[in-house]
Motif scaffolding. Structure first.
Motif, short mmCIF file in Angstrom:
data_model
loop_
_atom_site.label_atom_id
_atom_site.label_comp_id
_atom_site.label_asym_id
_atom_site.label_seq_id
_atom_site.Cartn_x
_atom_site.Cartn_y
_atom_site.Cartn_z
N ALA A 97 0.82 -1.22 0.00
CA ALA A 97 0.00 0.00 0.00
C ALA A 97 0.85 1.27 0.00
O ALA A 97 0.54 2.23 -0.70
CB ALA A 97 -0.94 0.00 1.21
N LYS A 98 1.92 1.27 0.78
CA LYS A 98 2.75 2.48 0.86
C LYS A 98 3.38 2.81 -0.49
O LYS A 98 3.46 3.98 -0.87
CB LYS A 98 3.85 2.31 1.92
N SER A 99 3.83 1.79 -1.21
CA SER A 99 4.46 2.03 -2.51
C SER A 99 3.45 2.61 -3.49
O SER A 99 3.76 3.56 -4.23
CB SER A 99 5.03 0.73 -3.07
N MET A 100 2.25 2.07 -3.50
CA MET A 100 1.22 2.59 -4.40
C MET A 100 0.80 3.99 -4.00
O MET A 100 0.56 4.86 -4.85
CB MET A 100 0.02 1.65 -4.41
N GLU A 101 0.73 4.22 -2.70
CA GLU A 101 0.36 5.54 -2.21
C GLU A 101 1.42 6.56 -2.59
O GLU A 101 1.09 7.71 -2.93
CB GLU A 101 0.20 5.48 -0.69
N LYS A 102 2.67 6.15 -2.57
CA LYS A 102 3.75 7.06 -2.96
C LYS A 102 3.62 7.47 -4.42
O LYS A 102 3.87 8.62 -4.78
CB LYS A 102 5.10 6.40 -2.71
N VAL A 103 3.21 6.52 -5.28
CA VAL A 103 2.98 6.86 -6.69
C VAL A 103 1.92 7.96 -6.80
O VAL A 103 2.08 8.94 -7.53
CB VAL A 103 2.52 5.61 -7.48
N CYS A 104 0.83 7.79 -6.04
CA CYS A 104 -0.26 8.77 -6.09
C CYS A 104 0.16 10.12 -5.52
O CYS A 104 -0.22 11.18 -6.02
CB CYS A 104 -1.47 8.24 -5.34
N LEU A 105 0.96 10.09 -4.46
CA LEU A 105 1.38 11.33 -3.82
C LEU A 105 2.36 12.12 -4.67
O LEU A 105 2.37 13.35 -4.64
CB LEU A 105 2.02 11.01 -2.46
N THR A 106 3.19 11.43 -5.43
CA THR A 106 4.23 12.10 -6.19
C THR A 106 3.86 12.30 -7.66
O THR A 106 4.65 12.83 -8.43
CB THR A 106 5.55 11.30 -6.13
N VAL A 143 -5.51 4.56 -11.76
CA VAL A 143 -5.63 3.12 -11.54
C VAL A 143 -5.18 2.77 -10.12
O VAL A 143 -5.86 2.02 -9.41
CB VAL A 143 -4.80 2.35 -12.58
N TYR A 144 -4.03 3.32 -9.71
CA TYR A 144 -3.55 3.07 -8.34
C TYR A 144 -4.52 3.66 -7.31
O TYR A 144 -4.79 3.04 -6.28
CB TYR A 144 -2.17 3.68 -8.15
N SER A 145 -5.03 4.83 -7.60
CA SER A 145 -5.93 5.50 -6.66
C SER A 145 -7.20 4.68 -6.44
O SER A 145 -7.67 4.53 -5.30
CB SER A 145 -6.29 6.90 -7.19
N ARG A 146 -7.74 4.13 -7.51
CA ARG A 146 -8.96 3.32 -7.37
C ARG A 146 -8.69 2.06 -6.57
O ARG A 146 -9.51 1.64 -5.74
CB ARG A 146 -9.49 2.97 -8.76
N LEU A 147 -7.52 1.45 -6.78
CA LEU A 147 -7.16 0.26 -6.02
C LEU A 147 -7.08 0.60 -4.53
O LEU A 147 -7.61 -0.13 -3.68
CB LEU A 147 -5.82 -0.28 -6.52
N LEU A 148 -6.43 1.71 -4.21
CA LEU A 148 -6.28 2.11 -2.81
C LEU A 148 -7.63 2.45 -2.18
O LEU A 148 -7.89 2.13 -1.01
CB LEU A 148 -5.34 3.31 -2.71
N ARG A 149 -8.51 3.07 -2.95
CA ARG A 149 -9.84 3.38 -2.43
C ARG A 149 -10.64 2.10 -2.19
O ARG A 149 -11.46 2.04 -1.26
CB ARG A 149 -10.60 4.30 -3.39
N THR A 150 -10.41 1.09 -2.99
CA THR A 150 -11.07 -0.19 -2.78
C THR A 150 -10.64 -0.82 -1.45
O THR A 150 -11.47 -1.35 -0.70
CB THR A 150 -10.77 -1.15 -3.94
N VAL A 151 -9.35 -0.73 -1.15
CA VAL A 151 -8.85 -1.26 0.12
C VAL A 151 -9.41 -0.45 1.28
O VAL A 151 -9.87 -1.01 2.30
CB VAL A 151 -7.31 -1.27 0.14
N ARG A 152 -9.37 0.87 1.17
CA ARG A 152 -9.95 1.73 2.21
C ARG A 152 -11.43 1.41 2.39
O ARG A 152 -11.95 1.35 3.52
CB ARG A 152 -9.77 3.21 1.86
N GLY A 153 -12.12 1.22 1.26
CA GLY A 153 -13.54 0.92 1.32
C GLY A 153 -13.82 -0.40 2.02
O GLY A 153 -14.82 -0.54 2.73
#
Length: 221
Positions: A97-106, A143-153
């Motif tokens: 999750a952190k790696s994907m979140e870093k993609v979204c943040l940067t 794509v990464y953002s939707r995946l992360l939102r699915t996990v949060r959801g």
């Protein structure tokens, strides 16, 4: 360790809370409730998956764009046809999750992350398009953002059900009777399948691109 289902649910909706920081708290709660399946799923999302075959469907065959490395222009769209796009332009994501979140943040909207094709796929596609350049799949930030939102959801829906069963407030432990009330909720697939269907309607936070100072000082760390 004190755990609050209410607080965890609120954090899933808070855009200032990173998923990489939420998941350890969710794991702790799952362990306190003896939710072994949920804890294992949460840990896999936090640490990443070792085996692509074990990744849930929301991580599989994610669509991307095939790009080629040009010595003059850097990464540019590869000259592929629709059939080649369908065959090679998708990816199973095993990242934590952190790696994907870093993609979204940067990344800004429209940007993403490049992942080189496997050696076998690259060799086949290079031959098909008569190109010797390196080939990669570019997965967009969305794509990464939707995946992360699915996990949060998934975490959000789980905590909603826990609260509906009466598990609210701070707890240092849960009694056997309290745990018995939610035994059937130790079912991550039940919740991530709902999250996949309802992700666009759930009130969970999206990952906002990091501002200049956050990029410099590392909000994603």
């Amino acid at each position: 360790m004190s755990a609050s289902v209410n607080h965890l649910e609120e954090r899933t909706k808070d855009p200032s809370e990173l998923l990489g920081h939420i998941l350890p708290s969710a794991i702790a709660l799952a362990l306190m409730l003896r939710h072994k399946k949920m804890a294992a799923w949460l840990r896999a999302e936090f640490e990443g998956y070792q085996d692509r075959d074990q990744t849930p469907p929301y991580r599989r065959d994610l669509p991307g764009h095939i790009v080629a490395r040009s010595p003059q222009y850097g990464w540019i769209p590869a000259p592929v046809n629709e059939t080649q796009k369908k065959e090679f332009g998708h990816l199973d994501v095993i990242d934590d999750a952190k790696s994907m979140e870093k993609v979204c943040l940067t990344s800004r909207k429209g940007d993403g992350n490049r992942v080189l094709l496997t050696q076998d796929d690259m060799a086949v596609l290079q031959q098909q398009i008569n190109l010797s350049a390196e080939l990669a799949i570019n997965l967009s930030r969305d794509v990464y953002s939707r995946l992360l939102r699915t996990v949060r959801g998934t975490v959000y829906l789980w905590t909603q059900e826990l609260m509906a069963r009466g598990l609210s407030g701070d707890h240092n432990h849960y009694s056997q009777d309290e745990r018995a009330l939610v035994t059937d909720l130790d079912d991550p697939e039940r919740f991530w399948r709902r999250a996949m269907e309802e992700v666009d309607d759930l009130p969970v936070a999206d990952v906002k691109p990091a501002g200049f100072f956050e990029r410099v000082f590392g909000r994603a760390s």
